[in-house]
Design a protein around this motif. Structure first.
Motif, PDB file in Angstrom:
ATOM      1  N   UNK A 349       0.826  -1.215   0.000  1.00  0.00           N
ATOM      2  CA  UNK A 349       0.000   0.000   0.000  1.00  0.00           C
ATOM      3  C   UNK A 349       0.860   1.263   0.000  1.00  0.00           C
ATOM      4  N   UNK A 350       1.922   1.346   0.835  1.00  0.00           N
ATOM      5  CA  UNK A 350       2.770   2.547   0.775  1.00  0.00           C
ATOM      6  C   UNK A 350       3.425   2.739  -0.592  1.00  0.00           C
ATOM      7  N   UNK A 351       3.870   1.647  -1.216  1.00  0.00           N
ATOM      8  CA  UNK A 351       4.494   1.765  -2.528  1.00  0.00           C
ATOM      9  C   UNK A 351       3.487   2.244  -3.566  1.00  0.00           C
ATOM     10  N   UNK A 352       2.255   1.747  -3.471  1.00  0.00           N
ATOM     11  CA  UNK A 352       1.228   2.164  -4.429  1.00  0.00           C
ATOM     12  C   UNK A 352       0.894   3.648  -4.257  1.00  0.00           C
ATOM     13  N   UNK A 353       0.830   4.114  -3.011  1.00  0.00           N
ATOM     14  CA  UNK A 353       0.563   5.534  -2.785  1.00  0.00           C
ATOM     15  C   UNK A 353       1.688   6.398  -3.337  1.00  0.00           C
ATOM     16  N   UNK A 354       2.923   5.960  -3.137  1.00  0.00           N
ATOM     17  CA  UNK A 354       4.067   6.711  -3.660  1.00  0.00           C
ATOM     18  C   UNK A 354       4.036   6.722  -5.181  1.00  0.00           C
ATOM     19  N   UNK A 355       3.684   5.585  -5.766  1.00  0.00           N
ATOM     20  CA  UNK A 355       3.589   5.502  -7.225  1.00  0.00           C
ATOM     21  C   UNK A 355       2.496   6.432  -7.743  1.00  0.00           C
ATOM     22  N   UNK A 356       1.376   6.514  -7.034  1.00  0.00           N
ATOM     23  CA  UNK A 356       0.296   7.428  -7.426  1.00  0.00           C
ATOM     24  C   UNK A 356       0.796   8.874  -7.415  1.00  0.00           C
ATOM     25  N   UNK A 357       1.632   9.215  -6.436  1.00  0.00           N
ATOM     26  CA  UNK A 357       2.175  10.576  -6.370  1.00  0.00           C
ATOM     27  C   UNK A 357       3.089  10.859  -7.559  1.00  0.00           C
ATOM     28  N   UNK A 358       3.855   9.847  -7.969  1.00  0.00           N
ATOM     29  CA  UNK A 358       4.709  10.011  -9.152  1.00  0.00           C
ATOM     30  C   UNK A 358       3.842  10.254 -10.381  1.00  0.00           C
ATOM     31  N   UNK A 359       2.802   9.437 -10.545  1.00  0.00           N
ATOM     32  CA  UNK A 359       1.909   9.621 -11.695  1.00  0.00           C
ATOM     33  C   UNK A 359       1.241  10.984 -11.697  1.00  0.00           C
ATOM     34  N   UNK A 360       0.857  11.460 -10.518  1.00  0.00           N
ATOM     35  CA  UNK A 360       0.233  12.789 -10.413  1.00  0.00           C
ATOM     36  C   UNK A 360       1.209  13.879 -10.824  1.00  0.00           C
ATOM     37  N   UNK A 362       3.692  13.600 -12.883  1.00  0.00           N
ATOM     38  CA  UNK A 362       3.881  13.539 -14.344  1.00  0.00           C
ATOM     39  C   UNK A 362       2.718  14.211 -15.039  1.00  0.00           C
ATOM     40  N   UNK A 363       1.490  13.922 -14.619  1.00  0.00           N
ATOM     41  CA  UNK A 363       0.311  14.499 -15.282  1.00  0.00           C
ATOM     42  C   UNK A 363       0.275  16.006 -15.139  1.00  0.00           C
ATOM     43  N   UNK A 364       0.762  16.534 -14.021  1.00  0.00           N
ATOM     44  CA  UNK A 364       0.808  17.985 -13.836  1.00  0.00           C
ATOM     45  C   UNK A 364       1.723  18.686 -14.832  1.00  0.00           C
ATOM     46  N   UNK A 365       2.731  17.958 -15.315  1.00  0.00           N
ATOM     47  CA  UNK A 365       3.724  18.540 -16.230  1.00  0.00           C
ATOM     48  C   UNK A 365       3.341  18.391 -17.689  1.00  0.00           C
ATOM     49  N   UNK A 366       2.253  17.731 -17.980  1.00  0.00           N
ATOM     50  CA  UNK A 366       1.861  17.544 -19.385  1.00  0.00           C
ATOM     51  C   UNK A 366       1.361  18.844 -19.993  1.00  0.00           C
TER      52      UNK A 366
END
Length: 366
Positions: A349-360, A362-366
């Protein structure tokens, strides 16, 4: 430690790694041994001796080595591969010194105690053992198709056993706080030993290092990090997950982890730092982060033993170097990595939350 029939004098007599690299470079430059000897104004037996390891390139004068590297580059050998010739010589010296070490040798003078290794040097040292070439040389080694010839530098089974035996004996002696770098790097190399008793010894070493104190010193943090990685590689992910959970709340540990990664993958120039404390004192803004991001995105895939650490490090890298996502190629690569690993049911669960933050991010920079 048992006696061996094969021994080497300190720092000499082992030249298999640099000799093999020289052979790859000569073939990439489309030169025969005799033609290279002619261009260098030496005997063909000299070139043959270098390539076989019977003659150490470390004994060649610096000016002549510079001329050799320039000649190979001029005749078409890849510059990034030519640049590894010096590191290959360093790897030979490390292996030679380990093979020559005895119980009376000063641990402070041990080659594993005199500088923090980077991935390139470590991969050259282990190449004769695991057969895996450093990335800049992998292509050259793979296309050697003229007959049944070895695909890696050669070391006899007896000398290989002696290498690991002496390394293990040295690690057992390295119990002072001043020996922490030596012990950490020796244990890493011992992870490539296939001896039946090695796994028990390595995990025992790692468990002891997890309880080393004080915990706030950079060398100790890196020793604990290395121990947790070792245990994860041997089927126990909990210590690494605990280490990663500490990273989430400790900016100083995040920085230590990032700087070590950057140094390990060669992001921070061609400087060899004498110890962990000096290495983690590097200005975090003095390196771009590009090489590290590419390295991490190559490593992040389902089923990887160290996935929690890779994801946490990627998130911390993007947080400290947000400009990386301004580059379309890096942004797309990062998003592809997020998409690849997002469906992995084994993610914590912690890894998935961290991964979600990475994806967020990236999407902010598009």
């Amino acid at each position: 430690m048992r006696a061996s029939h094969e021994t080497l004098p300190p720092g000499q007599g082992f030249g298999s790694i640099s000799g093999y690299v020289l052979k790859l470079l000569r073939e990439a430059a489309d030169l025969t041994q005799s033609r290279l000897a002619e261009l260098l104004r030496v005997d063909t037996t000299t070139v043959s001796g270098w390539e076989s390891g019977r003659r150490s390139l470390a004994s060649v004068r610096a000016g002549d080595l510079a001329r050799l590297r320039a000649l190979l580059t001029r005749h078409g050998a890849p510059p990034d591969a030519v640049a590894l010739l010096a590191a290959a010589m360093d790897a030979d010296l490390v292996v030679g010194d380990i093979l020559a070490a005895t119980d009376s040798h000063d641990l402070a003078a041990h080659p594993l105690a005199s500088g923090v290794h980077q991935r390139t040097l470590a991969s050259l040292i282990t190449w004769p053992v695991n057969g895996i070439a450093p990335p800049p040389l992998a292509g050259l080694a793979a296309r050697r198709g003229r007959g049944p010839r070895p695909g890696a530098p050669q070391i006899s089974a007896e000398l290989r056993r002696e290498f690991f035996d002496r390394l293990r004996a040295t690690a057992d002696r390295a119990h002072r706080p001043a020996d922490i770098l030596l012990r950490r790097q020796a244990t890493y190399l011992l992870g490539f030993d296939q001896h039946p008793d090695s796994e028990t010894w390595i995990t025992g070493q790692a468990l002891r290092r997890l309880h080393t104190s004080p915990h706030d010193a950079a060398p100790t943090r890196l020793a604990m990090r290395s121990a947790a990685i070792t245990l994860a590689s041997h089927g126990d992910p909990d210590p690494l997950r605990h280490y990663v959970s500490q990273l989430a709340d400790d900016h100083s540990q995040q920085l230590t982890n990032l700087l070590y990664w950057a140094y390990w993958v060669g992001e921070i120039g061609n400087v060899t730092y004498p110890d962990d404390t000096t290495m983690v004192g590097i200005d975090p803004h003095s390196w771009t982060g590009r090489t590290l991001l590419l390295h991490l995105t190559r490593r992040i895939e389902p089923g990887t033993d160290h996935i929690d650490l890779y994801i946490r490090t990627l998130a911390d890298l993007i947080s400290s170097h947000p400009h990386l996502l301004d580059e379309p190629v890096l942004r797309a690569r990062t998003m592809a990595t997020v998409d690849l690993i997002d469906g992995d049911p084994a993610l914590t669960i912690p890894a998935r939350r961290t991964l979600d933050n990475v994806g967020y991010a990236v999407r902010l920079r598009r």
